[in-house]
Motif scaffolding. Structure first.
Motif, PDB file in Angstrom:
ATOM      1  N   GLU C 387       0.816  -1.202   0.000  1.00 45.71           N
ATOM      2  CA  GLU C 387       0.000   0.000   0.000  1.00 45.71           C
ATOM      3  C   GLU C 387       0.854   1.257   0.000  1.00 45.71           C
ATOM      4  O   GLU C 387       1.942   1.297   0.521  1.00 45.71           O
ATOM      5  N   ALA C 388       0.315   2.277  -0.626  1.00 48.22           N
ATOM      6  CA  ALA C 388       0.958   3.590  -0.629  1.00 48.22           C
ATOM      7  C   ALA C 388      -0.146   4.586  -0.354  1.00 48.22           C
ATOM      8  O   ALA C 388      -0.930   4.893  -1.235  1.00 48.22           O
ATOM      9  N   GLY C 389      -0.239   5.054   0.870  1.00 46.47           N
ATOM     10  CA  GLY C 389      -1.286   5.999   1.231  1.00 46.47           C
ATOM     11  C   GLY C 389      -2.672   5.420   1.079  1.00 46.47           C
ATOM     12  O   GLY C 389      -3.618   6.120   0.770  1.00 46.47           O
ATOM     13  N   GLY C 390      -2.809   4.094   1.227  1.00 43.01           N
ATOM     14  CA  GLY C 390      -4.109   3.457   1.114  1.00 43.01           C
ATOM     15  C   GLY C 390      -4.384   2.892  -0.259  1.00 43.01           C
ATOM     16  O   GLY C 390      -5.287   2.084  -0.419  1.00 43.01           O
ATOM     17  N   ALA C 391      -3.636   3.316  -1.266  1.00 40.57           N
ATOM     18  CA  ALA C 391      -3.866   2.826  -2.619  1.00 40.57           C
ATOM     19  C   ALA C 391      -2.850   1.753  -2.957  1.00 40.57           C
ATOM     20  O   ALA C 391      -1.682   1.848  -2.578  1.00 40.57           O
ATOM     21  N   THR C 392      -3.255   0.741  -3.678  1.00 41.34           N
ATOM     22  CA  THR C 392      -2.297  -0.222  -4.195  1.00 41.34           C
ATOM     23  C   THR C 392      -1.741   0.323  -5.502  1.00 41.34           C
ATOM     24  O   THR C 392      -2.256   1.277  -6.084  1.00 41.34           O
ATOM     25  N   GLN C 393      -0.680  -0.340  -5.950  1.00 36.54           N
ATOM     26  CA  GLN C 393      -0.105   0.027  -7.236  1.00 36.54           C
ATOM     27  C   GLN C 393      -1.151  -0.099  -8.342  1.00 36.54           C
ATOM     28  O   GLN C 393      -1.221   0.730  -9.247  1.00 36.54           O
ATOM     29  N   MET C 394      -1.974  -1.139  -8.243  1.00 34.38           N
ATOM     30  CA  MET C 394      -3.010  -1.343  -9.258  1.00 34.38           C
ATOM     31  C   MET C 394      -4.021  -0.194  -9.234  1.00 34.38           C
ATOM     32  O   MET C 394      -4.465   0.267 -10.292  1.00 34.38           O
ATOM     33  N   PRO C 419     -13.112   0.291  -3.590  1.00 34.30           N
ATOM     34  CA  PRO C 419     -13.779   1.340  -2.817  1.00 34.30           C
ATOM     35  C   PRO C 419     -13.305   2.732  -3.246  1.00 34.30           C
ATOM     36  O   PRO C 419     -12.128   2.927  -3.595  1.00 34.30           O
ATOM     37  N   PHE C 420     -14.215   3.671  -3.184  1.00 42.72           N
ATOM     38  CA  PHE C 420     -13.934   5.064  -3.544  1.00 42.72           C
ATOM     39  C   PHE C 420     -12.700   5.592  -2.835  1.00 42.72           C
ATOM     40  O   PHE C 420     -11.884   6.314  -3.400  1.00 42.72           O
ATOM     41  N   SER C 421     -12.552   5.230  -1.565  1.00 37.31           N
ATOM     42  CA  SER C 421     -11.447   5.781  -0.779  1.00 37.31           C
ATOM     43  C   SER C 421     -10.095   5.396  -1.374  1.00 37.31           C
ATOM     44  O   SER C 421      -9.132   6.154  -1.258  1.00 37.31           O
ATOM     45  N   ARG C 422     -10.037   4.236  -2.019  1.00 39.09           N
ATOM     46  CA  ARG C 422      -8.751   3.826  -2.587  1.00 39.09           C
ATOM     47  C   ARG C 422      -8.422   4.588  -3.859  1.00 39.09           C
ATOM     48  O   ARG C 422      -7.275   4.964  -4.096  1.00 39.09           O
ATOM     49  N   ILE C 423      -9.424   4.841  -4.689  1.00 37.53           N
ATOM     50  CA  ILE C 423      -9.127   5.628  -5.900  1.00 37.53           C
ATOM     51  C   ILE C 423      -8.817   7.060  -5.496  1.00 37.53           C
ATOM     52  O   ILE C 423      -7.984   7.731  -6.123  1.00 37.53           O
ATOM     53  N   GLU C 424      -9.443   7.518  -4.418  1.00 39.19           N
ATOM     54  CA  GLU C 424      -9.168   8.863  -3.913  1.00 39.19           C
ATOM     55  C   GLU C 424      -7.718   8.947  -3.400  1.00 39.19           C
ATOM     56  O   GLU C 424      -7.022   9.953  -3.625  1.00 39.19           O
ATOM     57  N   ALA C 425      -7.272   7.886  -2.739  1.00 39.42           N
ATOM     58  CA  ALA C 425      -5.882   7.856  -2.270  1.00 39.42           C
ATOM     59  C   ALA C 425      -4.923   7.851  -3.451  1.00 39.42           C
ATOM     60  O   ALA C 425      -3.885   8.532  -3.442  1.00 39.42           O
ATOM     61  N   ALA C 426      -5.271   7.097  -4.485  1.00 43.26           N
ATOM     62  CA  ALA C 426      -4.421   7.084  -5.685  1.00 43.26           C
ATOM     63  C   ALA C 426      -4.369   8.474  -6.307  1.00 43.26           C
ATOM     64  O   ALA C 426      -3.311   8.926  -6.760  1.00 43.26           O
ATOM     65  N   ALA C 427      -5.518   9.164  -6.315  1.00 43.34           N
ATOM     66  CA  ALA C 427      -5.556  10.521  -6.873  1.00 43.34           C
ATOM     67  C   ALA C 427      -4.623  11.446  -6.106  1.00 43.34           C
ATOM     68  O   ALA C 427      -3.924  12.278  -6.695  1.00 43.34           O
TER      69      ALA C 427
END
Lengths: 440, 440, 440
Positions: C387-394, C419-427
């Motif tokens: 994980e990186a800030g809640g988001a995976t590499q994928m 989950p929305f929170s993960r795409i938000e973390a990726a953003a």
């Protein structure tokens, strides 16, 4: 059931026979050491060039390509781990998988503990050599069977990797076939893996054969075949061809098409027409298959389908990367790839080309009511399903009903749920009888 | 469960009772010899004309109609196969199926081998007479039970067909009912089959009754009922009415609606609103049914849905042509067709008419919030589902919520998943309470 | 599995902990007698106002509101049924469900037969008190256990209801939180039921906590929370706020959210984006749930979704009105509502708010090919899902692929099925690396 290719120029089943020995080409390429760059890539392309008039491109180290730069070139002459008394336990000459890709040169004596940080094994598959790379890692490494590593209990070992990472160039191959229009079908495969047969000598072999097939046919569309190191190769090609990308109307990445498993077609990001063509062919192929939605992980469709390009590119696979046990191991070898699997894959991509190239729009010259087929010699018993040039009477009725200038042949084949070749045959009958005109 | 017709003018369940004896009409028409043309067709239409003010059209042989020409007229007075000593083994007087349609005249002695090329049997149904035609074949033929043919072992037979194929005319019937608008619903059935009860005396009977029903009602839409010989009849009618086809907003071909099997509704080529109306009625009819996508084989929807016309015409059937064992044999007789099956079919097509004719757009006079139903006497316990003019409280809430000028009554009925008649009843309640206005 | 709230300001799992004791608030409100109007409503709102800066609105009896008028105010001080010798068998002091809502005052001696027309029981649930109202009935009534009624065999009883129905006002509460834009999310719950815990003290408690949560956060959107008597309250609010309704971009009615059953989300009439947000959150919540299509029966979404307004308002429930045995009986009490069920409901609505408020559009600064993640420290093993800030590499690859200015974060999360929170973390990762720009 074989996919029977019944497209315009060559409707016999024999046309699905590959124009070269697919498995033989895989065998020939197998021993070479390939990576992102280097002489193994050049040797690979030279062998492909015996079949095709391949353009070999060299792009200098350091060239800026989109967000990246072309890396230094890696070459390796040999490598080994030996006991202190000189007995070679691991030798690059035995398998080019033994050395991590882009390993920097090293020579010296290492304790087992020091060596351990450079050794990669597969504890769950203890007899297999893993495939590892460290392209931008400034590191070196050996990949060996876990059993072997467990048996290596000496305190120290002699280690040598005779490699260099130096300014040079990135090498890729490109083959272009002009057609009646500049609208283009792009095929791409990756050429950067060493002795891995399915991933992706299978793709190289099938694509080479496909290029020969298309070269021998009349072509409505133009065709481009790219033999690229993964990621950086696609990025390099895209950077150098940005101005002409709008010519690409369909594209397909070919990879892992040599194992006997079911087909997997991964859709394009944009839901392009290649998706319908591929699904149509697979549905009528008699092979097991699955259609997968686009995702941003995989092969070079990642680059072609990046948001700034969003090209209409899908990916055809059999074994799905990361999911078959042979993936990225020494078990992805000449036993894992089967000649008949390669041939079936060739037949499928050939049929996809036939659909893409043969898809046209027709309109009935007079669309009011059904034409009187009897006086044109086109009326046969429908129940008996007697064939007329490959089309049944029912196929002809479908064609004549849907030939309104809005339904393409593929639309018709899908609505009638028959193979494309049969609606194409019906179109020929109707065209010969002057019942329709081509309004593509 | 019966389909209960609750449309505007006549909301009682009794309205689904046919205005004529459906089975009696089938019985009356059964013995006549019908074909594409000829006196049997005229006699058939004359019987229908006892019920309806039917226009009988005669179109001269040779008239060009779209891609076709009106054929010569065929009439037959008798036919037989007899032994050399005069014993009649096969006689047209016993069954008009015995002679292939459009057989040319013949008289003479034939060897069994010669006769064999003119004899049609059903080896898998050896007791049945097949139905065969040879409209444009310049041939003659007999259709007989396979068992009979096997028992005919003489060397020679006396054969006679007393027919003629001569210039004359093609005959069809047309009945038109004007409504408040010229928007038109087209019904069509084929009248060219001899003694086949389901295919299609059932369609003739149900359509005649439907025409009487619509004649007796207030009509928003206009209605046209065509009694046509198949294919050439539809083509002839289309050719003569090309200018007015855009009035046709809905259409339905009726065929094989007398057997007790499940209903089959075949959708229009264009996905017209008749498809929704038919599916809605069948879904709420209590009968088993299946909705089939359009295909270009079948009855005269083939002509109406040809690409140059693409009219909004579906086809309602029970037994599906070519799939029931009685199809095109002497077993499609008065036993195969059942009175109650005809009545159910009549109820279904009546309900489809009620939907097409009654579908309207309403808009709430003031759509802000729910109206206070209590002070208008429209509030009842919802849990108890007490009825108010056929509508439940929930039906009324659905209507009031969707009455926005964009949802038609059929849209509402489908969204609420209730029969059209109930949303129509709710609309009447709301209209009476001045809560909505008709904005169709 | 708990819904983990990982939105912008407060990404820790702890953020889904409610900012007040939900069950405690339900307990506190439970004894009060509520109805459409009256002092019980005022007391309820006064308790909520200890947590929120609630605006209390009073609207005079008789005020015209859309198709309705604000009713008279009902207050009740006590009521009982007693034996002739003064023994109280039924007493309002024991349960406010005992008296039918809006009962008019009565005092006298009634025969059992007379009383019977004013007594409501549940024969199938003989130990429970039913909940009944007679808002516009000009009547009075008692609601009692069926067993009790059966045991009451005296000939006469003393009856008193000390109530009055007089001009006064209708009371509701409103709490508004401005955000960075005036685009507004509307939450609404009904406050007119007496001692019924799930229906709808649960909604009041969860909405109060949600308002506190949103108050404590940075808000892109504005939020409005309405505490309304059902139907007439919503109609009154709508009538008074017609000019500003176009600010409402999303809305949710909260009701029956305290029982431990599966969630039910009822879609908006118009298919608004709240439907996608709610379905997304429920799909990733780990709770059982069902999404129901809109229908015109239920809670105040009936008014918000009336055709003249058609606001984008859905309804979140657990137990579905009319389907759980405790519904509208004395069994909908403090045992039926569970603290953890309230907390899960709070977590779900919080996550819905996070989706609505956090949904944005991003575009890659340079969308050509994948960016080189390695040199930005964003490259990790994908297989390992580190994980990186809640988001995976994928997740990051999905975001970078879909960040084309056309896919919102919710579009991306749904397409990637995360989950929305993960795409938000990726953003956030991509924004921090200057790979994308916000183009909302």
């Amino acid at each position: 059931m074989m996919v029977v290719d019944q497209s315009r120029d060559d409707a016999s089943a024999a046309s699905s026979k590959p124009p070269l020995d697919l498995y033989g080409l895989v065998e020939q390429l197998y021993p070479l050491n390939r990576s992102l760059t280097g002489d193994g890539v050049r040797q690979t392309l030279a062998i492909v060039a015996r079949h095709l008039d391949l353009q070999i491109r060299e792009v200098e180290t350091g060239t800026a390509v989109l967000d990246w730069h072309v890396p230094k070139e890696w070459n390796i002459r040999g490598a080994h781990i030996a006991t202190m008394d000189g007995r070679r336990l691991v030798d690059f000459a035995d398998s080019n998988l033994h050395v991590m890709g882009y390993s920097k040169p090293v020579r010296g004596v290492f304790t087992r503990a020091e060596l351990a940080t450079h050794v990669h094994t597969l504890p769950d598959q203890p007899d297999l050599i893993p495939y590892r790379t460290g392209y931008y890692a400034d590191d070196w490494g050996f990949c060996i069977p876990h059993h072997l590593w467990q048996s290596m209990t000496d305190e120290t070992y002699r280690v040598e990797i005779d490699s260099d990472i130096s300014p040079g160039s990135l090498t890729y191959g490109e083959f272009y076939l002009p057609g009646e229009t500049t609208d283009e079908v792009l095929f791409s495969c990756h050429i950067c893996h060493p002795s891995l047969a399915n991933d992706n000598l299978s793709g190289i072999a099938v694509m080479t054969a496909l290029a020969l097939r298309q070269q021998a046919r009349r072509r409505q569309l133009s065709y481009r075949f790219l033999f690229l190191p993964a990621t950086i190769g696609a990025i390099t090609w895209l950077a150098r061809n940005e101005r002409d990308l709008d010519r690409i109307k369909h594209g397909l990445v070919l990879t892992c098409v040599g194992d006997p498993g079911p087909f997997h077609y991964k859709q394009s990001r944009s839901g392009a027409s290649i998706d319908r063509a591929a699904a149509h062919v697979l549905r009528h192929s008699g092979h097991r298959f699955e259609v997968l939605p686009f995702n941003p992980y995989g092969y070079d469709e990642r680059q072609f389908c990046s948001p700034g390009f969003d090209l209409p590119v899908g990916c055809l696979m059999r074994g799905l990367h990361g999911t078959f046990p042979e993936y990225h191991t020494s078990a992805d070898n000449l036993d894992f790839v089967r000649p008949e699997a390669l041939e079936h894959s060739y037949a499928v991509v050939s049929a996809i080309c036939s659909v893409l190239d043969g898809d046209r729009l027709y309109r009935r010259v007079d669309g009011r009511g059904e034409p009187q087929l009897g006086r044109r010699g086109l009326y046969r018993m429908i129940a008996g399903q007697r064939e007329a040039g490959g089309a049944t009477q029912m196929d002809l009725l479908w064609f004549l009903n849907l030939a309104d200038g809005r339904h393409s042949l593929l639309d018709m084949a899908d609505r009638a749920n028959i193979p494309f070749s049969r609606i194409e045959a019906a179109a020929r009958l109707a065209l010969d009888a002057s019942l329709v005109e081509d309004v593509t």
